[in-house]
Design a protein around this motif. Structure first.
Motif, PDB file in Angstrom:
ATOM      1  N   LEU A 114     -31.499  70.275  57.318  1.00  0.00           N
ATOM      2  CA  LEU A 114     -32.455  70.251  58.425  1.00  0.00           C
ATOM      3  C   LEU A 114     -32.302  68.987  59.270  1.00  0.00           C
ATOM      4  O   LEU A 114     -32.684  67.895  58.849  1.00  0.00           O
ATOM      5  CB  LEU A 114     -33.894  70.354  57.896  1.00  0.00           C
ATOM      6  N   TYR A 115     -31.717  69.147  60.451  1.00  0.00           N
ATOM      7  CA  TYR A 115     -31.514  68.051  61.385  1.00  0.00           C
ATOM      8  C   TYR A 115     -30.883  66.838  60.716  1.00  0.00           C
ATOM      9  O   TYR A 115     -31.303  65.694  60.910  1.00  0.00           O
ATOM     10  CB  TYR A 115     -32.824  67.687  62.110  1.00  0.00           C
ATOM     11  N   ASP A 116     -29.849  67.100  59.953  1.00  0.00           N
ATOM     12  CA  ASP A 116     -29.019  66.058  59.364  1.00  0.00           C
ATOM     13  C   ASP A 116     -27.571  66.499  59.540  1.00  0.00           C
ATOM     14  O   ASP A 116     -27.271  67.693  59.441  1.00  0.00           O
ATOM     15  CB  ASP A 116     -29.341  65.874  57.879  1.00  0.00           C
ATOM     16  N   SER A 117     -26.677  65.566  59.791  1.00  0.00           N
ATOM     17  CA  SER A 117     -25.296  65.936  60.131  1.00  0.00           C
ATOM     18  C   SER A 117     -24.293  65.631  59.031  1.00  0.00           C
ATOM     19  O   SER A 117     -23.087  65.673  59.274  1.00  0.00           O
ATOM     20  CB  SER A 117     -24.872  65.224  61.423  1.00  0.00           C
ATOM     21  N   THR A 141     -38.291  68.581  52.652  1.00  0.00           N
ATOM     22  CA  THR A 141     -38.131  68.276  54.070  1.00  0.00           C
ATOM     23  C   THR A 141     -39.374  67.604  54.627  1.00  0.00           C
ATOM     24  O   THR A 141     -40.458  67.673  54.041  1.00  0.00           O
ATOM     25  CB  THR A 141     -37.866  69.554  54.880  1.00  0.00           C
ATOM     26  N   THR A 164     -37.713  72.517  66.644  1.00  0.00           N
ATOM     27  CA  THR A 164     -36.985  71.981  67.781  1.00  0.00           C
ATOM     28  C   THR A 164     -37.064  70.452  67.782  1.00  0.00           C
ATOM     29  O   THR A 164     -37.609  69.841  66.852  1.00  0.00           O
ATOM     30  CB  THR A 164     -37.531  72.573  69.096  1.00  0.00           C
ATOM     31  N   THR A 165     -36.520  69.839  68.807  1.00  0.00           N
ATOM     32  CA  THR A 165     -36.524  68.385  68.930  1.00  0.00           C
ATOM     33  C   THR A 165     -37.406  67.958  70.090  1.00  0.00           C
ATOM     34  O   THR A 165     -37.688  68.738  71.007  1.00  0.00           O
ATOM     35  CB  THR A 165     -35.104  67.848  69.173  1.00  0.00           C
ATOM     36  N   ARG A 168     -35.661  68.474  73.469  1.00  0.00           N
ATOM     37  CA  ARG A 168     -35.668  69.829  74.026  1.00  0.00           C
ATOM     38  C   ARG A 168     -37.064  70.242  74.485  1.00  0.00           C
ATOM     39  O   ARG A 168     -37.213  70.947  75.486  1.00  0.00           O
ATOM     40  CB  ARG A 168     -35.122  70.819  73.000  1.00  0.00           C
ATOM     41  N   MET A 184     -39.190  67.622  65.703  1.00  0.00           N
ATOM     42  CA  MET A 184     -38.574  66.516  64.979  1.00  0.00           C
ATOM     43  C   MET A 184     -37.787  65.639  65.955  1.00  0.00           C
ATOM     44  O   MET A 184     -37.548  66.021  67.102  1.00  0.00           O
ATOM     45  CB  MET A 184     -37.655  67.061  63.882  1.00  0.00           C
ATOM     46  N   LEU A 185     -37.405  64.467  65.486  1.00  0.00           N
ATOM     47  CA  LEU A 185     -36.548  63.564  66.266  1.00  0.00           C
ATOM     48  C   LEU A 185     -37.133  63.309  67.656  1.00  0.00           C
ATOM     49  O   LEU A 185     -36.453  63.432  68.666  1.00  0.00           O
ATOM     50  CB  LEU A 185     -35.130  64.139  66.388  1.00  0.00           C
ATOM     51  N   ASP A 186     -38.396  62.963  67.688  1.00  0.00           N
ATOM     52  CA  ASP A 186     -39.062  62.738  68.974  1.00  0.00           C
ATOM     53  C   ASP A 186     -39.436  61.269  69.106  1.00  0.00           C
ATOM     54  O   ASP A 186     -40.441  60.819  68.560  1.00  0.00           O
ATOM     55  CB  ASP A 186     -40.315  63.615  69.080  1.00  0.00           C
ATOM     56  N   THR A 243     -42.996  63.264  62.465  1.00  0.00           N
ATOM     57  CA  THR A 243     -42.805  64.643  62.918  1.00  0.00           C
ATOM     58  C   THR A 243     -44.179  65.251  63.138  1.00  0.00           C
ATOM     59  O   THR A 243     -45.199  64.666  62.753  1.00  0.00           O
ATOM     60  CB  THR A 243     -41.994  65.460  61.893  1.00  0.00           C
TER      61      THR A 243
END
Length: 253
Positions: A114-117, A141, A164-165, A168, A184-186, A243
């Motif tokens: 989840l939103y990890d690369s 998570t 979503t992020t 976006r 996430m990632l906001d 989040t």
């Protein structure tokens, strides 16, 4: 052959580890811990503390400097270059510490899916010819920790959820045909860019840690509170992970 174990560690609290995660950490020959060069020193400290609490045997813990992401308007290109640099750093550490193969572990915040690369970075190593088997140990998570902290369900009855992020949400607005968004990632409080009418928000930072912070309520009422609290916490801690869940009442637009 390198057996790479990507281990989900939730918030970094040992109580968030599964038994499988603890077993994989202790079975590893080497655990790599990334150091960031910004103010987020607590992140490496959390990983160090986790290793100290869990490891019981021969596992070596090796720290390395994580490459920094370049600033660019072409976001995906910048991220792609960053992942290339991380893959190259992983390869260097593997060659140095496991030249004859073995079991390597990386500790992943939340869950590797989840939103990890990390999985995409591992694919780069395989594409470059490294003999690599990838194993994933799932973790808690941030969305699980968020809904548990607020004691709410993720979705409404028989309804979908969009994850979503912040980037976006700010650029594209509320997606059609859904009443619940997990964001996430906001880093810019994108919830301030949407119409708050009929929207509830459940926000959380440092989920699962002693410093956990929670705010919930109608977006119109608590938006400014979250913005101010987030800024204060970031200044105090030097970093923040947060989040939130947005839910729009039926008929709101």
């Amino acid at each position: 052959m390198i057996d790479l174990h990507l281990i989900g560690i939730g918030s970094g609290d040992p109580d968030h580890l599964t038994r499988a995660a603890a077993a994989a950490m202790n079975a590893a020959d080497v655990i790599l811990l990334p150091r960031k060069r910004d103010a987020a020193s607590d992140l490496i400290e959390l990983r160090r503390s986790l290793c100290a609490a869990v490891l019981r045997g021969h596992t070596r813990v090796v720290e390395f400097d994580l490459p920094e992401r370049g600033e660019s308007d072409a976001y995906l290109d910048a991220v792609g270059d960053w992942h290339d640099a991380i893959a190259a750093r992983w390869a260097t550490e593997i060659a140095s510490h496991l030249p004859n193969g073995g079991r390597l572990a990386l500790l992943i915040w939340g869950d590797p899916s989840l939103y990890d690369s990390s999985l995409r970075i591992a694919d780069r190593l395989r594409a470059g010819g490294m003999m690599l088997r990838v194993h994933v140990v799932p973790g808690i998570t941030s969305l699980q920790a968020l809904t548990a902290a607020h004691a709410i369900p993720l979705n409404t009855l028989a309804a979908p959820v969009v994850i979503t992020t912040g980037r976006r949400l700010r650029a594209e607005g509320w997606p059609p045909a859904v009443d619940t968004l997990a964001v996430m990632l906001d880093g810019t409080c994108a919830f301030t860019s949407i119409d708050p009418l009929g929207v509830m928000i459940w926000w959380g930072a440092y989920l699962g840690l002693p410093s956990q912070a929670l705010v919930a309520g109608p977006l119109a009422d608590v938006s400014s509170t979250i913005v101010a609290r987030r800024a204060r916490l970031r200044a105090e801690q030097g970093w923040i992970m947060d989040t939130y869940l947005l839910r729009r009442s039926k008929g709101a637009a």
